[in-house]
Write a protein that holds these residues in place. Structure first.
Motif, PDB file in Angstrom:
ATOM      1  N   GLN A 114      58.782  41.118  65.596  1.00  0.00           N
ATOM      2  CA  GLN A 114      60.049  40.536  65.156  1.00  0.00           C
ATOM      3  C   GLN A 114      59.884  39.175  64.489  1.00  0.00           C
ATOM      4  O   GLN A 114      60.580  38.882  63.517  1.00  0.00           O
ATOM      5  CB  GLN A 114      61.027  40.435  66.335  1.00  0.00           C
ATOM      6  CG  GLN A 114      61.613  41.769  66.779  1.00  0.00           C
ATOM      7  CD  GLN A 114      60.849  42.405  67.908  1.00  0.00           C
ATOM      8  OE1 GLN A 114      59.614  42.322  67.965  1.00  0.00           O
ATOM      9  NE2 GLN A 114      61.546  43.049  68.836  1.00  0.00           N
ATOM     10  N   GLU A 115      58.973  38.347  64.997  1.00  0.00           N
ATOM     11  CA  GLU A 115      58.803  37.021  64.397  1.00  0.00           C
ATOM     12  C   GLU A 115      58.201  37.096  62.989  1.00  0.00           C
ATOM     13  O   GLU A 115      58.762  36.506  62.052  1.00  0.00           O
ATOM     14  CB  GLU A 115      57.957  36.131  65.305  1.00  0.00           C
ATOM     15  CG  GLU A 115      57.779  34.718  64.743  1.00  0.00           C
ATOM     16  CD  GLU A 115      57.052  33.804  65.718  1.00  0.00           C
ATOM     17  OE1 GLU A 115      57.736  33.045  66.420  1.00  0.00           O
ATOM     18  OE2 GLU A 115      55.801  33.875  65.776  1.00  0.00           O
ATOM     19  N   PRO A 116      57.070  37.779  62.796  1.00  0.00           N
ATOM     20  CA  PRO A 116      56.544  37.855  61.426  1.00  0.00           C
ATOM     21  C   PRO A 116      57.503  38.524  60.449  1.00  0.00           C
ATOM     22  O   PRO A 116      57.580  38.117  59.279  1.00  0.00           O
ATOM     23  CB  PRO A 116      55.240  38.649  61.568  1.00  0.00           C
ATOM     24  CG  PRO A 116      55.193  39.150  62.955  1.00  0.00           C
ATOM     25  CD  PRO A 116      56.119  38.343  63.773  1.00  0.00           C
ATOM     26  N   TYR A 117      58.267  39.511  60.916  1.00  0.00           N
ATOM     27  CA  TYR A 117      59.235  40.135  60.012  1.00  0.00           C
ATOM     28  C   TYR A 117      60.403  39.200  59.720  1.00  0.00           C
ATOM     29  O   TYR A 117      60.986  39.244  58.635  1.00  0.00           O
ATOM     30  CB  TYR A 117      59.722  41.464  60.584  1.00  0.00           C
ATOM     31  CG  TYR A 117      58.684  42.567  60.495  1.00  0.00           C
ATOM     32  CD1 TYR A 117      57.896  42.727  59.355  1.00  0.00           C
ATOM     33  CD2 TYR A 117      58.480  43.454  61.556  1.00  0.00           C
ATOM     34  CE1 TYR A 117      56.933  43.724  59.280  1.00  0.00           C
ATOM     35  CE2 TYR A 117      57.522  44.453  61.492  1.00  0.00           C
ATOM     36  CZ  TYR A 117      56.756  44.594  60.346  1.00  0.00           C
ATOM     37  OH  TYR A 117      55.800  45.584  60.268  1.00  0.00           O
ATOM     38  N   SER A 118      60.750  38.343  60.674  1.00  0.00           N
ATOM     39  CA  SER A 118      61.786  37.335  60.409  1.00  0.00           C
ATOM     40  C   SER A 118      61.314  36.381  59.323  1.00  0.00           C
ATOM     41  O   SER A 118      62.094  35.966  58.450  1.00  0.00           O
ATOM     42  CB  SER A 118      62.118  36.561  61.686  1.00  0.00           C
ATOM     43  OG  SER A 118      62.673  37.406  62.674  1.00  0.00           O
TER      44      SER A 118
END
Length: 278
Positions: A114-118
């Protein structure tokens, strides 16, 4: 759980991942390791611990470590770091790197992605300013299992409801049955690879921006210092580090200093004097 059993597992976790487990977290051991015992055909958690004590099989130790270091994640967690990235860090770096047009961003302990895609979504929303730029996002984690999920980019309704604006869901995700999958274009923006924060960082190369959020809280003071110092060794002098809201470099490492007015954001301690003024 017997004290000696707790000490055995906690010492293994500390040695293999840096995770410091306190005795008030016994419930986590029981809830996360009991399913492994059952998968191995064992009747109780005691049987699993006895197996560890007797044989120390590498694959079993890996399973235990991954089970205990798998932490939750959600999209745009705390929001602020992504705002700072968009509004302050990237504009500065775009100016500083205009001759090479290349940036690298690292998400340590990327979990299920979720963080890298954010970050990828943040960059995608800025694409007009990034034409001709080569920007690499690298997500790492100790757990192969969570990395497989991250690569698939497939999330439940509950997962996409946690922090992801509805307009971003509609714009960048496709419904697959009861799940939601992030677009192939955004999946291709992130490279995932297994990595242990206790290992040699030099194999990762240099990064202009590092997200190491909600990771240090699980380490003891010495390990925190080592990890921060190693991160600094992989950054240029105008690099930026993001930590979690409950984390700080103060009293831990002298390699970074806080950016005034930007919670959770740190610059290298030897950054140019004029950098990030205002």
């Amino acid at each position: 759980m017997r004290t000696e059993d707790f000490q055995l597992i906690s010492s293994i976790l500390k040695e293999r991942s840096g995770l410091v487990l306190t005795e008030d977290k016994v419930y986590l051991l029981e809830s996360r390791l009991t399913p492994i015992a059952r998968q191995k055909g064992m009747e109780t958690l005691d049987d699993l611990i006895n197996e560890v004590r007797l044989r120390r099989k590498e694959d079993l130790l890996n399973e235990i470590t991954e089970a205990m270091t798998t932490n939750e994640s959600f999209f745009f967690r705390d929001n602020t770091p992504f705002d700072h990235l968009r509004d302050k860090v990237l504009p500065e770096l775009l100016g500083a790197r205009s001759n090479v047009k290349r940036l690298r961003i690292w998400c340590a302990a990327a979990s299920t992605g979720q963080e890298p895609y954010s970050i990828a979504i943040t960059l995608k929303e800025m694409q007009a300013k990034l034409q001709g730029w080569n920007i690499e996002i690298v997500g790492t984690d100790l757990s192969q299992q969570v990395l497989e999920k991250a690569r698939a980019g497939l999330y439940s309704q509950f997962e996409v409801q946690r922090g992801l604006p509805i307009k971003m869901l509609i714009k960048y995700f496709t419904q697959v049955g009861e799940m939601w999958q992030i677009s192939e274009e955004l999946r291709n923006m992130v490279t995932y690879r297994p990595f242990n924060l206790l290992d040699n960082f030099s194999i990762l190369g240099q990064f202009d921006v590092v997200f190491c959020r909600n990771v240090l809280i699980y380490f003891d003071q010495a390990t925190k210092t080592q990890v921060l110092d190693r991160i600094r060794s992989q950054m240029p002098e105008d690099g930026t580090l993001f930590l979690g809201a409950a984390e700080t470099v103060l009293g831990v490492s002298d390699k970074f200093k806080p950016v005034a007015g930007h919670r959770g954001m740190y610059m290298t301690s030897d950054a140019p004097a004029l950098r990030k003024v205002g």
